[in-house]
Write an enzyme that holds these catalytic residues in place. Structure first.
Site, PDB file in Angstrom:
ATOM      1  N   CYS A  89       0.861  -1.189   0.000  1.00 53.41           N
ATOM      2  CA  CYS A  89       0.000   0.000   0.000  1.00 53.41           C
ATOM      3  C   CYS A  89       0.902   1.246   0.000  1.00 53.41           C
ATOM      4  O   CYS A  89       1.776   1.367  -0.859  1.00 53.41           O
ATOM      5  CB  CYS A  89      -0.948  -0.078   1.196  1.00 53.41           C
ATOM      6  SG  CYS A  89      -2.193   1.219   1.315  1.00 53.41           S
ATOM      7  N   ASP A 145      -7.764  -3.081  -8.816  1.00 52.94           N
ATOM      8  CA  ASP A 145      -7.439  -2.189  -7.695  1.00 52.94           C
ATOM      9  C   ASP A 145      -7.932  -0.786  -8.006  1.00 52.94           C
ATOM     10  O   ASP A 145      -7.399  -0.125  -8.906  1.00 52.94           O
ATOM     11  CB  ASP A 145      -5.926  -2.188  -7.479  1.00 52.94           C
ATOM     12  CG  ASP A 145      -5.499  -1.435  -6.220  1.00 52.94           C
ATOM     13  OD1 ASP A 145      -6.284  -0.595  -5.734  1.00 52.94           O
ATOM     14  OD2 ASP A 145      -4.382  -1.679  -5.736  1.00 52.94           O
ATOM     15  N   HIS A 180      -7.100  -4.184  -4.225  1.00 56.73           N
ATOM     16  CA  HIS A 180      -6.068  -3.648  -3.344  1.00 56.73           C
ATOM     17  C   HIS A 180      -5.989  -4.499  -2.070  1.00 56.73           C
ATOM     18  O   HIS A 180      -7.001  -4.944  -1.552  1.00 56.73           O
ATOM     19  CB  HIS A 180      -6.430  -2.201  -2.979  1.00 56.73           C
ATOM     20  CG  HIS A 180      -5.313  -1.422  -2.355  1.00 56.73           C
ATOM     21  ND1 HIS A 180      -4.275  -0.904  -3.088  1.00 56.73           N
ATOM     22  CD2 HIS A 180      -5.071  -1.070  -1.071  1.00 56.73           C
ATOM     23  CE1 HIS A 180      -3.448  -0.265  -2.283  1.00 56.73           C
ATOM     24  NE2 HIS A 180      -3.902  -0.363  -1.055  1.00 56.73           N
TER      25      HIS A 180
END
Length: 204
Positions: A89, A145, A180
């Protein structure tokens, strides 16, 4: 390893423990030590907002300074060890930044959002630093994502290919259908097969 915006929480520690169990000395670095040295958040909306506030306060120069200090410490503990880096991330974005450090052998950027559009603290997008990467860099994204939309993924893929046409030193890996956070067992977006691929890449 560089954590998500949720700080050094139970999942991050579990990754470090799993690496250690493979015989790899591992350090989970608190990315937001300057504003929240003990940040440990859960995967819920209110915690995400808190983590993003600390992310927004971080700068590229601070991240590079802190990673450099962590590298020096690791080299003192393990003088003959090569230094690899994995970030997830925002930690993935930071891993791309830190790939410019000469001590880093291989940096893994797992779903690091924003690298083609911004740099923490301001400045040209972090992706423009690729010419300064002397070691290996692997960027891993999921095609579903929402934080790394198709245009961003295309830009990342193109920039890596331009900097390293062979695709051997600077690699882009896109996993079809992945959201994600697919590496993290504590998130609803976790995918066992995609996570296994991520671990295979790190441990190769």
């Amino acid at each position: 390893m560089l954590p998500e915006v949720f700080g050094v929480n139970a999942w991050v520690r579990s990754v470090a423990d799993r690496l250690a169990a493979q015989g790899i000395p591992a350090l989970a670095m608190p990315l937001f030590a300057r504003t929240a040295p003990d940040l440990e958040l859960a995967y819920k909306t209110s915690d995400l907002a808190q983590g993003r506030a600390h992310k927004d306060a971080a700068t590229a120069s601070q991240i590079l300074s802190d990673v450099s200090a962590a590298v020096v410490w690791l080299q003192q503990c393990c003088p003959n060890a090569a230094i690899d880096l994995a970030g997830f991330c925002f930690g993935g974005h930071a891993a791309l930044l830190a790939a410019t450090l000469p001590q880093i052998r291989h940096s893994f950027d797992f779903y690091g959002a924003g690298v083609s559009r911004m740099r923490p603290g301001g400045g040209a997008p972090s992706l423009e630093l690729l010419p300064q990467v002397a070691g290996q860099l692997t960027c891993v994204c999921g095609s579903a994502d929402p934080l790394i939309p198709e245009q961003d993924r295309t830009t990342i893929r193109s920039a890596l290919a331009t900097a390293d046409p062979s695709g051997e030193r600077l690699r882009y890996i896109e996993i079809d259908g992945m959201d994600h956070g697919f590496m993290c067992e504590a998130r609803g977006s976790f995918d066992a097969e995609a996570s296994a691929l991520g671990w295979q890449l790190m441990l190769a």
